[in-house]
Write a protein that holds these residues in place. Sequence first.
Motif, mmCIF file in Angstrom:
data_model
loop_
_atom_site.group_PDB
_atom_site.id
_atom_site.type_symbol
_atom_site.label_atom_id
_atom_site.label_comp_id
_atom_site.label_asym_id
_atom_site.label_seq_id
_atom_site.Cartn_x
_atom_site.Cartn_y
_atom_site.Cartn_z
ATOM 1 N N VAL A 51 0.772 -1.313 -0.007
ATOM 2 C CA VAL A 51 0.042 0.066 -0.095
ATOM 3 C C VAL A 51 0.926 1.217 0.134
ATOM 4 C CG1 VAL A 51 -1.722 1.338 1.276
ATOM 5 C CG2 VAL A 51 -1.787 -1.282 1.075
ATOM 6 N N GLU A 52 2.011 1.038 0.719
ATOM 7 C CA GLU A 52 2.786 2.400 0.912
ATOM 8 C C GLU A 52 3.523 2.422 -0.385
ATOM 9 O OE1 GLU A 52 6.916 3.523 3.257
ATOM 10 O OE2 GLU A 52 5.402 2.240 4.323
ATOM 11 N N GLU A 53 4.069 1.443 -1.112
ATOM 12 C CA GLU A 53 4.733 1.451 -2.330
ATOM 13 C C GLU A 53 3.743 1.971 -3.469
ATOM 14 O OE1 GLU A 53 6.496 -1.479 -6.055
ATOM 15 O OE2 GLU A 53 6.074 -2.106 -3.987
ATOM 16 N N GLY A 108 2.344 9.993 -4.980
ATOM 17 C CA GLY A 108 3.728 10.869 -4.586
ATOM 18 C C GLY A 108 3.730 11.195 -3.432
ATOM 19 N N MET A 109 3.114 10.330 -2.773
ATOM 20 C CA MET A 109 3.225 10.446 -1.217
ATOM 21 C C MET A 109 4.681 10.456 -0.441
ATOM 22 S SD MET A 109 -0.342 8.896 0.262
ATOM 23 C CE MET A 109 -0.557 9.967 1.594
ATOM 24 N N VAL A 110 4.936 11.112 0.505
ATOM 25 C CA VAL A 110 6.283 11.255 1.158
ATOM 26 C C VAL A 110 5.967 11.254 2.436
ATOM 27 C CG1 VAL A 110 8.508 12.595 1.690
ATOM 28 C CG2 VAL A 110 7.252 12.651 -0.600
ATOM 29 N N LYS A 111 6.742 10.480 3.400
ATOM 30 C CA LYS A 111 6.570 10.186 4.723
ATOM 31 C C LYS A 111 6.929 11.470 5.477
ATOM 32 C CE LYS A 111 7.616 5.425 5.408
ATOM 33 N NZ LYS A 111 8.163 4.323 6.179
ATOM 34 N N ASP A 126 8.945 12.503 7.855
ATOM 35 C CA ASP A 126 10.533 12.543 8.058
ATOM 36 C C ASP A 126 11.265 12.446 6.941
ATOM 37 O OD1 ASP A 126 10.096 9.695 7.981
ATOM 38 O OD2 ASP A 126 11.325 9.106 9.388
ATOM 39 N N GLU A 127 10.815 12.343 5.731
ATOM 40 C CA GLU A 127 11.474 12.466 4.446
ATOM 41 C C GLU A 127 11.615 13.472 4.039
ATOM 42 O OE1 GLU A 127 10.766 7.854 2.955
ATOM 43 O OE2 GLU A 127 9.450 9.381 2.229
ATOM 44 N N THR A 128 12.623 13.949 2.975
ATOM 45 C CA THR A 128 12.651 15.147 2.226
ATOM 46 C C THR A 128 12.468 14.686 0.635
ATOM 47 O OG1 THR A 128 14.154 16.032 3.904
ATOM 48 C CG2 THR A 128 14.198 17.136 1.845
ATOM 49 N N PHE A 129 11.669 15.235 0.279
ATOM 50 C CA PHE A 129 11.428 14.859 -1.486
ATOM 51 C C PHE A 129 12.518 15.828 -2.430
ATOM 52 C CE2 PHE A 129 9.144 15.528 -5.367
ATOM 53 C CZ PHE A 129 9.175 14.579 -5.863
#
Length: 96
Positions: A67-69, A76-79, A81-84
């Motif tokens: 589901v996350e993948e 185009g979702m990003v967690k 704590d992540e930087t896109f």
Amino acid sequence: MKWLFPVLLLLLIALQFRLWVGEGSMADVVRLGQEIEAQSLENETLKQRNAVIAAEVEALKSGLDAVEERAREDLGMVKSDETFFMVVEPDKAKGR
């Protein structure tokens, strides 16, 4: 007896016509065989596609990784704590 030969000849011609030209003729049988072969190939392709989709559905049902993948790829979702970073390559046609 004079009419027997022409009647038999006409019957033979009618049967030969049906064998070579009419419905159920040899050409019709060959054409149907080709259609069956083409449909079988298409069916095999669709079976393989269905197997891939079924595996994807099972992966989506079984865990959050799939589901996350899917969310990352399609939406185009990003967690949090992540930087896109988006890398844009220059268009070669504009560079001239």
